[in-house]
Design a protein around this motif. Structure first.
Motif, PDB file in Angstrom:
ATOM      1  N   ALA A  66       0.868  -1.194   0.013  1.00  0.00           N
ATOM      2  CA  ALA A  66       0.221   0.044   0.067  1.00  0.00           C
ATOM      3  C   ALA A  66       0.982   1.292   0.010  1.00  0.00           C
ATOM      4  CB  ALA A  66      -0.906  -0.121   1.280  1.00  0.00           C
ATOM      5  N   LYS A  67       0.525   2.355  -0.671  1.00  0.00           N
ATOM      6  CA  LYS A  67       1.162   3.370  -0.861  1.00  0.00           C
ATOM      7  C   LYS A  67       0.962   4.369   0.503  1.00  0.00           C
ATOM      8  CE  LYS A  67       0.820   3.590  -5.804  1.00  0.00           C
ATOM      9  NZ  LYS A  67       0.468   4.258  -6.991  1.00  0.00           N
ATOM     10  N   LYS A  68       1.719   5.514   0.657  1.00  0.00           N
ATOM     11  CA  LYS A  68       1.933   6.350   1.590  1.00  0.00           C
ATOM     12  C   LYS A  68       0.664   7.077   1.267  1.00  0.00           C
ATOM     13  CE  LYS A  68       6.433   6.178   3.168  1.00  0.00           C
ATOM     14  NZ  LYS A  68       7.693   7.114   3.527  1.00  0.00           N
ATOM     15  N   LEU A  69       0.041   7.541   2.555  1.00  0.00           N
ATOM     16  CA  LEU A  69      -1.100   8.478   2.358  1.00  0.00           C
ATOM     17  C   LEU A  69      -0.708   9.838   2.168  1.00  0.00           C
ATOM     18  CD1 LEU A  69      -4.327   8.452   2.910  1.00  0.00           C
ATOM     19  CD2 LEU A  69      -3.618   9.429   5.340  1.00  0.00           C
ATOM     20  N   ASP A  70      -1.170  10.473   0.995  1.00  0.00           N
ATOM     21  CA  ASP A  70      -1.077  11.939   0.785  1.00  0.00           C
ATOM     22  C   ASP A  70      -1.740  13.008   1.831  1.00  0.00           C
ATOM     23  OD1 ASP A  70      -0.553  14.167  -0.528  1.00  0.00           O
ATOM     24  OD2 ASP A  70      -1.468  13.678  -2.356  1.00  0.00           O
ATOM     25  N   ARG A  71      -1.305  13.081   2.928  1.00  0.00           N
ATOM     26  CA  ARG A  71      -1.969  13.864   3.769  1.00  0.00           C
ATOM     27  C   ARG A  71      -2.338  15.248   3.605  1.00  0.00           C
ATOM     28  NH1 ARG A  71       1.439  10.563   6.693  1.00  0.00           N
ATOM     29  NH2 ARG A  71       0.439   9.024   8.307  1.00  0.00           N
ATOM     30  N   LEU A  72      -1.176  16.137   3.239  1.00  0.00           N
ATOM     31  CA  LEU A  72      -0.924  17.374   2.546  1.00  0.00           C
ATOM     32  C   LEU A  72      -2.154  17.607   1.381  1.00  0.00           C
ATOM     33  CD1 LEU A  72       2.730  18.567   2.830  1.00  0.00           C
ATOM     34  CD2 LEU A  72       0.651  19.132   4.417  1.00  0.00           C
ATOM     35  N   GLY A  73      -2.162  16.834   0.546  1.00  0.00           N
ATOM     36  CA  GLY A  73      -2.807  16.892  -0.630  1.00  0.00           C
ATOM     37  C   GLY A  73      -4.214  16.863  -0.117  1.00  0.00           C
ATOM     38  N   ILE A  74      -4.712  15.994   0.699  1.00  0.00           N
ATOM     39  CA  ILE A  74      -6.118  15.774   1.120  1.00  0.00           C
ATOM     40  C   ILE A  74      -6.476  17.096   1.746  1.00  0.00           C
ATOM     41  CG2 ILE A  74      -7.394  14.396   2.848  1.00  0.00           C
ATOM     42  CD1 ILE A  74      -5.901  11.930   2.183  1.00  0.00           C
ATOM     43  N   VAL A  75      -5.728  17.349   2.747  1.00  0.00           N
ATOM     44  CA  VAL A  75      -5.925  18.697   3.700  1.00  0.00           C
ATOM     45  C   VAL A  75      -6.203  19.878   2.794  1.00  0.00           C
ATOM     46  CG1 VAL A  75      -5.067  20.420   5.384  1.00  0.00           C
ATOM     47  CG2 VAL A  75      -4.834  17.815   5.743  1.00  0.00           C
ATOM     48  N   THR A  76      -5.145  20.229   1.605  1.00  0.00           N
ATOM     49  CA  THR A  76      -5.279  21.311   1.110  1.00  0.00           C
ATOM     50  C   THR A  76      -6.444  21.452   0.113  1.00  0.00           C
ATOM     51  OG1 THR A  76      -3.820  20.452  -0.314  1.00  0.00           O
ATOM     52  CG2 THR A  76      -2.642  22.004   1.358  1.00  0.00           C
ATOM     53  N   LEU A  77      -6.845  20.276  -0.549  1.00  0.00           N
ATOM     54  CA  LEU A  77      -7.898  20.479  -1.466  1.00  0.00           C
ATOM     55  C   LEU A  77      -9.152  20.438  -0.575  1.00  0.00           C
ATOM     56  CD1 LEU A  77      -9.137  19.687  -4.177  1.00  0.00           C
ATOM     57  CD2 LEU A  77      -9.157  17.406  -3.719  1.00  0.00           C
ATOM     58  N   SER A  78      -9.460  19.795   0.441  1.00  0.00           N
ATOM     59  CA  SER A  78     -10.498  19.922   1.301  1.00  0.00           C
ATOM     60  C   SER A  78     -10.734  21.223   1.731  1.00  0.00           C
ATOM     61  CB  SER A  78     -10.531  19.084   2.607  1.00  0.00           C
ATOM     62  OG  SER A  78     -10.248  17.783   1.968  1.00  0.00           O
ATOM     63  N   LEU A  79      -9.837  21.918   2.240  1.00  0.00           N
ATOM     64  CA  LEU A  79      -9.737  23.344   2.580  1.00  0.00           C
ATOM     65  C   LEU A  79     -10.228  24.325   1.492  1.00  0.00           C
ATOM     66  CD1 LEU A  79      -6.765  23.675   5.323  1.00  0.00           C
ATOM     67  CD2 LEU A  79      -9.079  23.632   5.746  1.00  0.00           C
ATOM     68  N   SER A  80      -9.583  24.012   0.470  1.00  0.00           N
ATOM     69  CA  SER A  80     -10.105  25.023  -0.761  1.00  0.00           C
ATOM     70  C   SER A  80     -11.317  24.669  -1.217  1.00  0.00           C
ATOM     71  CB  SER A  80      -9.186  24.808  -1.892  1.00  0.00           C
ATOM     72  OG  SER A  80      -9.282  23.316  -2.418  1.00  0.00           O
ATOM     73  N   VAL A  81     -12.048  23.525  -0.935  1.00  0.00           N
ATOM     74  CA  VAL A  81     -13.462  23.249  -1.438  1.00  0.00           C
ATOM     75  C   VAL A  81     -14.023  23.829  -0.416  1.00  0.00           C
ATOM     76  CG1 VAL A  81     -15.162  21.388  -1.949  1.00  0.00           C
ATOM     77  CG2 VAL A  81     -12.724  21.259  -2.948  1.00  0.00           C
ATOM     78  N   LEU A  82     -14.036  23.643   0.734  1.00  0.00           N
ATOM     79  CA  LEU A  82     -14.713  24.096   1.777  1.00  0.00           C
ATOM     80  C   LEU A  82     -14.756  25.627   1.769  1.00  0.00           C
ATOM     81  CD1 LEU A  82     -16.362  23.625   4.469  1.00  0.00           C
ATOM     82  CD2 LEU A  82     -14.335  23.404   5.891  1.00  0.00           C
ATOM     83  N   GLY A  83     -13.684  26.024   1.649  1.00  0.00           N
ATOM     84  CA  GLY A  83     -13.606  27.694   1.749  1.00  0.00           C
ATOM     85  C   GLY A  83     -14.468  28.407   0.607  1.00  0.00           C
ATOM     86  N   LEU A  84     -14.422  27.934  -0.602  1.00  0.00           N
ATOM     87  CA  LEU A  84     -14.991  28.427  -1.620  1.00  0.00           C
ATOM     88  C   LEU A  84     -16.469  28.230  -1.398  1.00  0.00           C
ATOM     89  CD1 LEU A  84     -15.307  29.621  -4.483  1.00  0.00           C
ATOM     90  CD2 LEU A  84     -14.987  27.265  -5.387  1.00  0.00           C
ATOM     91  N   THR A  85     -17.021  26.906  -0.926  1.00  0.00           N
ATOM     92  CA  THR A  85     -18.511  26.750  -0.640  1.00  0.00           C
ATOM     93  C   THR A  85     -18.825  27.608   0.474  1.00  0.00           C
ATOM     94  OG1 THR A  85     -17.939  24.604  -1.177  1.00  0.00           O
ATOM     95  CG2 THR A  85     -20.188  24.888   0.090  1.00  0.00           C
ATOM     96  N   TYR A  86     -18.079  27.985   1.517  1.00  0.00           N
ATOM     97  CA  TYR A  86     -18.473  28.626   2.704  1.00  0.00           C
ATOM     98  C   TYR A  86     -18.756  30.196   2.027  1.00  0.00           C
ATOM     99  CZ  TYR A  86     -18.697  30.815   7.231  1.00  0.00           C
ATOM    100  OH  TYR A  86     -19.084  31.537   8.179  1.00  0.00           O
ATOM    101  N   PHE A  87     -17.932  30.593   1.199  1.00  0.00           N
ATOM    102  CA  PHE A  87     -18.144  32.013   0.593  1.00  0.00           C
ATOM    103  C   PHE A  87     -19.233  32.240  -0.025  1.00  0.00           C
ATOM    104  CE2 PHE A  87     -17.067  34.536  -3.038  1.00  0.00           C
ATOM    105  CZ  PHE A  87     -16.832  35.834  -2.528  1.00  0.00           C
ATOM    106  N   ILE A  88     -19.702  31.232  -0.909  1.00  0.00           N
ATOM    107  CA  ILE A  88     -20.695  31.347  -1.666  1.00  0.00           C
ATOM    108  C   ILE A  88     -21.796  31.086  -0.933  1.00  0.00           C
ATOM    109  CG2 ILE A  88     -22.135  30.323  -3.460  1.00  0.00           C
ATOM    110  CD1 ILE A  88     -19.480  29.134  -4.626  1.00  0.00           C
ATOM    111  N   THR A  89     -22.158  30.262  -0.008  1.00  0.00           N
ATOM    112  CA  THR A  89     -23.445  30.059   0.757  1.00  0.00           C
ATOM    113  C   THR A  89     -23.491  31.192   2.041  1.00  0.00           C
ATOM    114  OG1 THR A  89     -22.876  27.714   0.865  1.00  0.00           O
ATOM    115  CG2 THR A  89     -24.423  28.529   2.470  1.00  0.00           C
ATOM    116  N   GLN A  90     -22.367  31.657   2.685  1.00  0.00           N
ATOM    117  CA  GLN A  90     -22.532  32.870   3.478  1.00  0.00           C
ATOM    118  C   GLN A  90     -22.335  34.245   3.023  1.00  0.00           C
ATOM    119  OE1 GLN A  90     -23.797  29.897   5.797  1.00  0.00           O
ATOM    120  NE2 GLN A  90     -23.415  31.784   6.723  1.00  0.00           N
ATOM    121  N   GLY A  91     -21.936  34.144   1.538  1.00  0.00           N
ATOM    122  CA  GLY A  91     -21.638  35.429   1.203  1.00  0.00           C
ATOM    123  C   GLY A  91     -22.700  36.497   1.454  1.00  0.00           C
TER     124      GLY A  91
END
Length: 569
Positions: free
Chosen positions: A245-270
């Motif tokens: 099994a390959k190593k977990l791409d932790r930084l990739g998961i965190v950065t992608l999740s934060l970018s999607v969450l931030g954009l969604t929050y901006f649109i919804t709560q804008g």
């Protein structure tokens, strides 16, 4: 056939090794087919019981467990939208809360999807499935017992994480359990049908549960189903893992999740924050920085989640645009369509669920035709035309919603055509994204496909909600200017958008002292839904054109296929 450490899925007539994200390949293709102990060993009593089963019986039990898991996942996506107006009233939430109830699940599922595959390979697929099921049951219980919107949103996020774990583990378990090619194909076909049934019939099932009992049982039913599924898992599912099994791409998961969450929050709560406010700008800036960081991380990681070099493959990129197109309009609009049927047309929750069948059932019956068309005309033709058909369906729905006596009958042609377009697009998209790269990169390509679907869905749930809300606000502001202040108009618009029109007389008695207030409310809702339908139609047509251009002429695709074949050698 000898047992293998990494699962194998029999796809398109040949076995494909499954490990980590590779399980997504078989998962996508199975969904698109025609129709369409936690920390230790088993309890000794369970071991004794499972050892008495013949291999065929164990496989049957395992298939039943995985099908129940797929059914729960599908129902949890499609049964909740139809009860959102009820939740808004009972839990005293607002329109944005209803958006987060759906998006919390979607974003959480996206966050864990790739990580769950790696963890399942390393620690055991059945073990991770059991953990996912146990957490799904517990979070479903919390959802059903929630007394306020905040608790429900938080529990939906946790439910989405456990759902993502369940989703990724299903294919790996089936691939290991069924070693014979014919049995494996049959197992994946059954699994794909059950998954589609959960998605297609979720709205009517959710509506009937509320009609017969209450909204809580839309979530609580999964507690009972989870308990039954766990019994079947312990009885029939075998353990498997990948020692490489390959190593977990932790930084990739965190950065992608934060970018999607931030954009969604901006649109919804804008609208509440003010799109030009310092806080809103900081949120969107952080989202952009996170996305840039994700790109840098993926380029430097030895085993990235996303290998951006595959975008150079024209048929992969063209199919990925098709994947984005399906989730740009069809699936996010399914979140809001029940509100239109219930609030604009005045239907009850069961009638609204029945009306939604015209929207969802074609997605189950069209895949066989889509496969035949792909073989005859190539996916480069079928995918853009499928997207075009979805857009045409949205235009017809808009036309039907503007009829003098709008009803489910005036909406029927558009709903059917949009569903047909989705059914025509899904199978070719899935097969093309994974089939356009070498088998060693197929899992990564499928992971990119799944992530593109979920990210597009999350963002467009927010965007469609914003268009609906702002359209209603503009209409009521024009009609009641001077009679209500801005805060009252904003509250009124949110109530209308959430489908909470029945309680307006109690919450805002001054409103219905105004002449023609009731007709203005209905007209504002119908007009704004027309705007959302227009957005969905134009957007998916633009993406259809982009997909057509990226695919290019058939000669380009033939040359790309030859290059891929030579590279594989």
């Amino acid at each position: 056939m000898a047992a293998v450490s990494r699962g194998q899925a029999f796809v398109a007539g040949s076995p494909i090794s499954l490990g980590g994200a590779e399980v997504l390949v078989a998962m996508n293709r199975a969904i698109s087919t025609p129709a369409g102990s936690l920390l230790g060993g088993l309890n000794p009593r369970w071991k004794a019981r499972t050892m008495t089963f013949s291999p065929a019986r164990k496989n049957t039990v395992a298939l039943a467990a995985i099908c129940l898991t797929a059914l729960m996942f599908g129902l949890e996506i499609s049964s909740v939208p139809v009860i959102l107006p009820t939740l808004e009233t009972v839990l005293r939430g607002d329109f944005k809360d209803m958006q987060w109830i759906m998006n919390a699940y979607t974003i959480a599922c996206t966050t864990v999807l790739m990580a769950a595959g790696t963890l399942a390979d390393r620690y055991g697929r059945r073990r991770m499935l059991v953990i996912g099921l146990a957490l799904f049951g517990m979070t479903s219980l919390i959802c059903g017992l929630a007394q306020n919107v905040s608790v429900l949103i938080a529990s939906r996020f946790l439910q989405g994480m456990s759902g993502g774990v369940m989703l990724i583990c299903q294919i790996a378990v089936l691939s290991h359990q069924f070693q014979d090619g014919r049995q494996r194909s049959r197992a994946f076909a059954i699994w794909g049908i059950v998954f589609g049934v959960g998605l297609g019939f979720g709205p009517i099932i959710g509506g009937m549960i509320v009609a017969l009992s209450n909204w809580q049982w839309v979530f609580l039913v999964h507690v009972l189903l989870t308990a039954l599924t766990l019994m079947l898992v312990f009885s029939g599912v075998e353990e498997s893992r990948d020692p490489q099994a390959k190593k977990l791409d932790r930084l990739g998961i965190v950065t992608l999740s934060l970018s999607v969450l931030g954009l969604t929050y901006f649109i919804t709560q804008g609208p509440d924050l003010g799109f030009g406010s310092g806080k809103a700008i900081a949120i969107i800036a952080a989202s952009v920085v996170s996305f840039i960081a994700f790109i840098c991380v993926e380029k430097l990681h030895p085993h990235p989640m996303f290998d951006f070099s595959v975008f150079k493959i024209r048929n992969f990129s063209g199919a990925l645009i098709g994947s984005i197109g399906m989730n740009f309009s069809f699936w996010p609009f399914m979140i809001y369509l029940p509100i239109y049927f219930q609030s604009a047309l005045g239907y009850g929750i069961v009638a609204a669920g029945l009306s939604l069948l015209a929207y969802t059932l074609p997605t189950l019956v069209m895949p066989p035709l889509a496969e035949r068309l792909s073989l005859r005309y190539q996916p480069r033709v079928v995918i853009p035309w499928g997207l075009f058909t979805i857009g045409l369906g949205f235009f017809l729905m808009r036309y039907g919603s503007r009829a003098e006596h709008a009803s489910w009958l005036t909406m029927l042609p558009g709903c059917l055509l949009a569903g047909i377009g989705l059914g025509l697009t899904n199978t070719p998209v899935t097969n093309t994204t994974t089939g356009s790269v070498s088998s060693a990169r197929a899992g990564m390509a499928s992971g990119m496909d799944m992530s593109a679907r979920l990210i597009t869905l999350a963002i467009n749930i927010a965007l469609m909600g914003l268009l609906l809300l702002e359209g209603i606000f503009a209409q009521v502001k024009s009609a009641f200017h001077g009679a209500l202040n801005t805060a009252q108009l904003r509250l009124l618009a949110e109530s209308i958008a959430a489908g909470n029109t029945a309680s307006l007389g109690h919450d805002m008695p001054e409103l219905f002292r105004l002449e023609g207030a009731a007709s203005v409310v209905r007209a504002a809702l119908a007009h704004s839904f027309g705007v959302v339908m227009l957005y969905g139609a134009i957007g998916v047509w633009v993406l259809a054109g982009v997909s057509w251009v990226i695919f290019g002429p058939s000669k380009v695709l033939v040359h790309a296929a030859k290059v891929k074949t030579e590279g594989a050698r």
